[in-house]
Scaffold this motif. Structure first.
Motif, mmCIF file in Angstrom:
data_model
loop_
_atom_site.group_PDB
_atom_site.id
_atom_site.type_symbol
_atom_site.label_atom_id
_atom_site.label_comp_id
_atom_site.label_asym_id
_atom_site.label_seq_id
_atom_site.Cartn_x
_atom_site.Cartn_y
_atom_site.Cartn_z
ATOM 1 N N SER A 158 -31.272 76.569 -111.858
ATOM 2 C CA SER A 158 -30.651 75.476 -112.618
ATOM 3 C C SER A 158 -31.695 74.486 -113.091
ATOM 4 O O SER A 158 -31.611 73.951 -114.209
ATOM 5 C CB SER A 158 -29.590 74.768 -111.765
ATOM 6 N N GLY A 159 -32.725 74.244 -112.273
ATOM 7 C CA GLY A 159 -33.802 73.348 -112.683
ATOM 8 C C GLY A 159 -34.583 73.887 -113.863
ATOM 9 O O GLY A 159 -34.947 73.145 -114.777
ATOM 10 N N LEU A 160 -34.834 75.200 -113.862
ATOM 11 C CA LEU A 160 -35.554 75.818 -114.972
ATOM 12 C C LEU A 160 -34.739 75.737 -116.257
ATOM 13 O O LEU A 160 -35.265 75.383 -117.324
ATOM 14 C CB LEU A 160 -35.869 77.278 -114.642
ATOM 15 N N PHE A 161 -33.449 76.048 -116.172
ATOM 16 C CA PHE A 161 -32.585 75.971 -117.355
ATOM 17 C C PHE A 161 -32.515 74.543 -117.887
ATOM 18 O O PHE A 161 -32.579 74.320 -119.103
ATOM 19 C CB PHE A 161 -31.183 76.477 -117.028
ATOM 20 N N ALA A 162 -32.370 73.575 -116.973
ATOM 21 C CA ALA A 162 -32.271 72.178 -117.391
ATOM 22 C C ALA A 162 -33.552 71.715 -118.069
ATOM 23 O O ALA A 162 -33.514 71.049 -119.116
ATOM 24 C CB ALA A 162 -31.961 71.293 -116.181
ATOM 25 N N SER A 163 -34.702 72.070 -117.500
ATOM 26 C CA SER A 163 -35.983 71.648 -118.084
ATOM 27 C C SER A 163 -36.207 72.291 -119.447
ATOM 28 O O SER A 163 -36.672 71.628 -120.387
ATOM 29 C CB SER A 163 -37.131 72.021 -117.142
ATOM 30 N N ASP A 211 -33.883 73.398 -121.508
ATOM 31 C CA ASP A 211 -32.911 72.820 -122.442
ATOM 32 C C ASP A 211 -33.370 71.434 -122.907
ATOM 33 O O ASP A 211 -33.332 71.122 -124.104
ATOM 34 C CB ASP A 211 -31.543 72.734 -121.769
ATOM 35 N N CYS A 212 -33.830 70.608 -121.958
ATOM 36 C CA CYS A 212 -34.272 69.255 -122.309
ATOM 37 C C CYS A 212 -35.565 69.285 -123.115
ATOM 38 O O CYS A 212 -35.799 68.404 -123.946
ATOM 39 C CB CYS A 212 -34.468 68.426 -121.034
#
Length: 253
Positions: free
Chosen positions: A183-188, A190-191
């Motif tokens: 989830s951290g990888l996806f969030a980073s 995406d941002c």
């Protein structure tokens, strides 16, 4: 490329902005398991309040920066960081209520209000400046609140770095929860796309670093799982792991 395809960039910003809301809210909800444990035991035990202070500073900086840039530009970061600010302020209140150690209580009462006071004064000073440089040219060094936000955000990377170090030393993935890593990888990622569309280095740089760190954590996780399969743990080992891993949680903008 960004200036040559404004329509595509606008749609890409809209999509990534929509996606970042649930992703970042999930990451900012990371204190919940720790708070549940503290409320159950009615004691902070050996948890540290430092991660919560850092997350409050980070979310506060992003809320103020979003207001500087304008909600029409950074509505999604404003929403998720308002949530993160409320969540981590609540975490600090709960933490203070259940501190039983006298020295830790004194440290909390001295450091937390002082940190919040300094940050509030800096925020007020940022609004005294009559220019709108953060709105017009956020990547400029003159937009000093944006650079402060960038630095505070990067301070959060101490947690994943310590998690990687601990996992490598112990040859165990107990400090690298897979769901949080993914989830951290996806969030980073995406941002990163979101702030690339805005041409804003204040959000772009920390999220690129966050994506690299998350990818690194996943590679370490894969290596350890493949070469050092998890072994059965005793109840006492599980308790120690819970204490250490929950103190070291990550956060994103």
């Amino acid at each position: 490329w960004i200036h040559d395809h404004p329509g595509l960039v606008g749609r890409l910003k809209t999509v990534t902005g929509f996606v970042l809301i649930p992703l970042v809210i999930a990451l900012y909800s990371s204190p919940i398991p720790v708070l549940r444990d503290i409320l159950t035991r009615k004691n902070t035990r050996k948890y540290s309040f430092a991660p919560y202070v850092l997350l409050v500073c980070n979310t506060f900086c992003w809320v103020v920066f979003a207001l500087h840039r304008g909600l029409e530009t950074m509505f999604e970061p404003f929403i998720v960081n308002c949530y993160g600010l409320c969540m981590n302020v609540a975490a600090l209140i709960v933490f203070r209520w259940y501190i039983m150690d006298v020295q830790m209580r004194k440290s909390f009462d001295m450091k937390v209000p002082a940190t919040m006071f300094v940050l509030l004064i800096l925020a007020i000073c940022s609004y005294i400046d009559p220019s709108e440089v953060c709105r017009m040219d956020p990547s400029s060094m003159a937009c000093w609140w944006g650079k402060l936000t960038l630095v505070v955000n990067c301070l959060l990377f101490g947690s994943p770095m310590s998690a990687i170090t601990e996992a490598w030393k112990t040859k165990s993935v107990e400090f690298l929860p897979l769901v949080s890593l993914v989830s951290g990888l996806f969030a980073s990622c995406d941002c990163t796309i979101y702030f690339l569309c805005l041409e804003d280095v204040n959000g772009l740089i920390p999220n690129v670093v966050g994506a690299v760190l998350s990818a690194g954590q996943l590679m370490v996780y894969g290596y350890l799982v493949r070469n050092f399969p998890p072994r059965a743990r005793s109840a006492s080992e599980a308790s120690v792991e819970l204490t250490v891993s929950e103190v070291s949680f990550d956060g994103h903008s």
